[in-house]
Design an enzyme around this catalytic site. Structure first.
Site, PDB file in Angstrom:
ATOM      1  N   GLY A 157       0.822  -1.216   0.000  1.00  0.00           N
ATOM      2  CA  GLY A 157       0.000   0.000   0.000  1.00  0.00           C
ATOM      3  C   GLY A 157       0.843   1.247   0.000  1.00  0.00           C
ATOM      4  O   GLY A 157       1.263   1.733   1.058  1.00  0.00           O
ATOM      5  N   GLU A 173      -1.812   6.804  -2.507  1.00  0.00           N
ATOM      6  CA  GLU A 173      -2.884   7.436  -1.726  1.00  0.00           C
ATOM      7  C   GLU A 173      -3.687   8.328  -2.651  1.00  0.00           C
ATOM      8  O   GLU A 173      -3.199   8.705  -3.732  1.00  0.00           O
ATOM      9  CB  GLU A 173      -2.275   8.272  -0.590  1.00  0.00           C
ATOM     10  N   PRO A 174      -4.879   8.729  -2.234  1.00  0.00           N
ATOM     11  CA  PRO A 174      -5.685   9.590  -3.103  1.00  0.00           C
ATOM     12  C   PRO A 174      -4.912  10.834  -3.546  1.00  0.00           C
ATOM     13  O   PRO A 174      -5.027  11.264  -4.690  1.00  0.00           O
ATOM     14  CB  PRO A 174      -6.890   9.957  -2.223  1.00  0.00           C
ATOM     15  N   THR A 222      -3.718  -3.631  -4.867  1.00  0.00           N
ATOM     16  CA  THR A 222      -3.937  -4.971  -5.434  1.00  0.00           C
ATOM     17  C   THR A 222      -3.781  -6.046  -4.363  1.00  0.00           C
ATOM     18  O   THR A 222      -2.859  -5.979  -3.541  1.00  0.00           O
ATOM     19  CB  THR A 222      -2.906  -5.219  -6.570  1.00  0.00           C
ATOM     20  N   HIS A 280      -8.623  -7.972 -36.250  1.00  0.00           N
ATOM     21  CA  HIS A 280      -9.865  -8.726 -36.007  1.00  0.00           C
ATOM     22  C   HIS A 280     -11.099  -8.023 -36.584  1.00  0.00           C
ATOM     23  O   HIS A 280     -12.188  -8.605 -36.589  1.00  0.00           O
ATOM     24  CB  HIS A 280     -10.097  -8.917 -34.508  1.00  0.00           C
ATOM     25  N   GLU A 303       2.708   1.046 -11.236  1.00  0.00           N
ATOM     26  CA  GLU A 303       4.138   1.006 -10.879  1.00  0.00           C
ATOM     27  C   GLU A 303       4.937   2.072 -11.624  1.00  0.00           C
ATOM     28  O   GLU A 303       6.065   1.828 -12.077  1.00  0.00           O
ATOM     29  CB  GLU A 303       4.723  -0.394 -11.083  1.00  0.00           C
TER      30      GLU A 303
END
Ligand SMILES: Cc1cc2nc3c(=O)[nH]c(=O)nc-3n(C[C@H](O)[C@H](O)[C@H](O)COP(=O)(O)OP(=O)(O)OC[C@H]3O[C@@H](n4cnc5c(N)ncnc54)[C@H](O)[C@@H]3O)c2cc1C
Length: 377
Positions: A124, A127-128, A158, A336, A361
């Protein structure tokens, strides 16, 4: 100069490739649609020794090298990013800080369960109000009567809230100009975890908001030296970038595989579209860039295994493969045509899963900042 994998590395790659094809591919679409965490697959990966590959055997890991670990992450991402990020975040971000900075006692307490894959760990940092500027951590930890009392919040974390998550390592301000790392076990009073966040991709991966209100953990849960938190998490991010870069190569390879197969099946103007030079050139460019991207990732992993500086190469690999994976999913979906826009075609999932590789990251911009710093600018 030897560019061959060792027999052990080849064995790891072939084992995980087979696992991804036989066990992950058949359920990837369903897990994504149901936004369901892949508990069964995590248990099977644990059995194979892939939930703690680079952690030494004495602490319950497989004692593998970084190259093997990168190959595992690449091969999983080739088929499904949610499963791959679950392994990568658990290993590089969740378990690694305890392995690198933990005391013998902390290692004995946490590593056997984490490295064996019986339990998961989270990291962790974000942060916001502190993303790219991660040093701007606002979460605080105050030492009171032999306990760290934590207050603050973290976002986008995560693996933090699965049924088998044991702990999160967080960064917190332990003084005016001082950041330290602390291990917070799940279930600690005052530590609250949000419902899973709704995302564009990585839908089967667990992403949460965390809040700490007078959350007290023992003084002994300080990870590493007090005040070394910033340096420690920078080191963790350097290593983590190798695995996210491996995800970039894996995703590009997966998108290429799908386009390659589709281009040979799909006929227009009386022939397979693979016969058109415009399609061939896209596939030729992708095959070339994937080779280059993989070489960057393996070089960064190899340098780390040699105990040599690797931060510059890890940032280059992360930047290059993040942007490569963007081109790869875009071109693959283009090949595709309209079918690629439909959920029943795997490329639509790979397309949604891609964007985060240029954000997590360290964004592309942050990688460029890191590289520029290494260039002496
Ligand atoms: C699905 C998901 C999983 C995640 N998992 C984790 C996790 O397990 N643990 C964890 O700690 N974090 C996690 N993160 C957080 C992730 O690392 C951050 O989102 C990322 O670092 C970017 O921070 P931010 O979102 O606050 O963006 P910001 O920092 O606000 O950036 C916004 C934009 O501004 C740009 N920018 C910022 N500063 C500069 C600058 N100086 N120069 C040029 N451009 C700049 C950025 O590049 C970006 O384009 C996760 C995020 C997601 C979406």
């Amino acid at each position: 100069m030897d560019l061959d994998l060792t027999p052990e590395q080849e064995l790891v790659r072939d084992t995980v490739r087979e696992f991804a094809r036989d066990r992950v591919a058949p359920v990837a679409e369903e897990l994504d649609r149901e936004e369901r965490f892949p508990y069964e697959l995590v248990a099977e990966l644990a059995e194979l020794g892939f939930m703690g590959l680079p952690i030494p055997e004495e602490h319950g890991g497989a004692g593998g090298d970084t190259v093997s670990y990168a190959l595992v992450v690449e091969e999983l991402t080739r088929v499904d990013s949610s499963v791959a990020i679950t392994v990568a975040a658990h290993t590089s971000l969740g378990t690694m800080p305890i392995h690198l900075f933990g005391t013998e006692e902390q290692k004995r307490e946490w590593l056997p369960r984490l490295a064996s894959g019986e339990a998961l760990a989270a990291f962790g940092l974000t942060e916001p109000g502190a993303g790219s500027d991660a040093g701007n951590t606002r979460t605080t930890a105050e030492l009171r009567d032999g306990e760290w009392v934590v207050n603050g919040s973290k976002i986008f974390i995560t693996n933090a809230g699965t049924d088998i998550t044991a702990c999160v390592t967080i960064t917190a301000r332990t003084g005016e100009d001082e950041i330290s790392n602390l291990i917070v076990p799940n279930g600690t009073p005052g530590y609250e975890i949000s419902a899973p966040m709704k995302k564009l991709g990585w839908k089967a991966s667990d992403t949460r908001e965390l809040s700490f209100r007078d959350c007290a953990v023992p003084e002994g849960n300080l990870l590493g030296e007090r005040g070394q938190g910033f340096r420690q998490f920078m080191e963790i991010l350097d290593g983590g970038r190798i695995s996210v870069a491996a995800m970039g190569v894996g995703l590009a390879q997966g998108a290429y595989d799908l386009a390659y197969a589709y281009a040979q099946e799909r006929e227009q103007f009386g022939r397979p579209i693979s016969k058109f030079q415009a399609i061939q050139f896209k596939l030729a460019d992708l095959a070339t860039e994937i080779e280059a991207g993989r070489a960057l990732v393996l070089k960064a992993a190899w340098l780390k295994d040699q105990g040599r500086p690797f931060a510059r190469e890890a940032a280059m690999a992360k930047l290059y493969t993040g942007e490569l994976s963007n081109r790869a999913v875009n071109w693959s979906l283009q090949i595709h045509g309209g079918y690629g826009y439909m959920e029943e075609y795997a490329i639509s999932r790979l397309y949604r899963d891609q964007k985060i590789l240029e954000i997590g990251e360290g964004t592309n911009e942050v990688q460029r900042m890191v590289i520029a710093r290494h260039l002496g600018l």
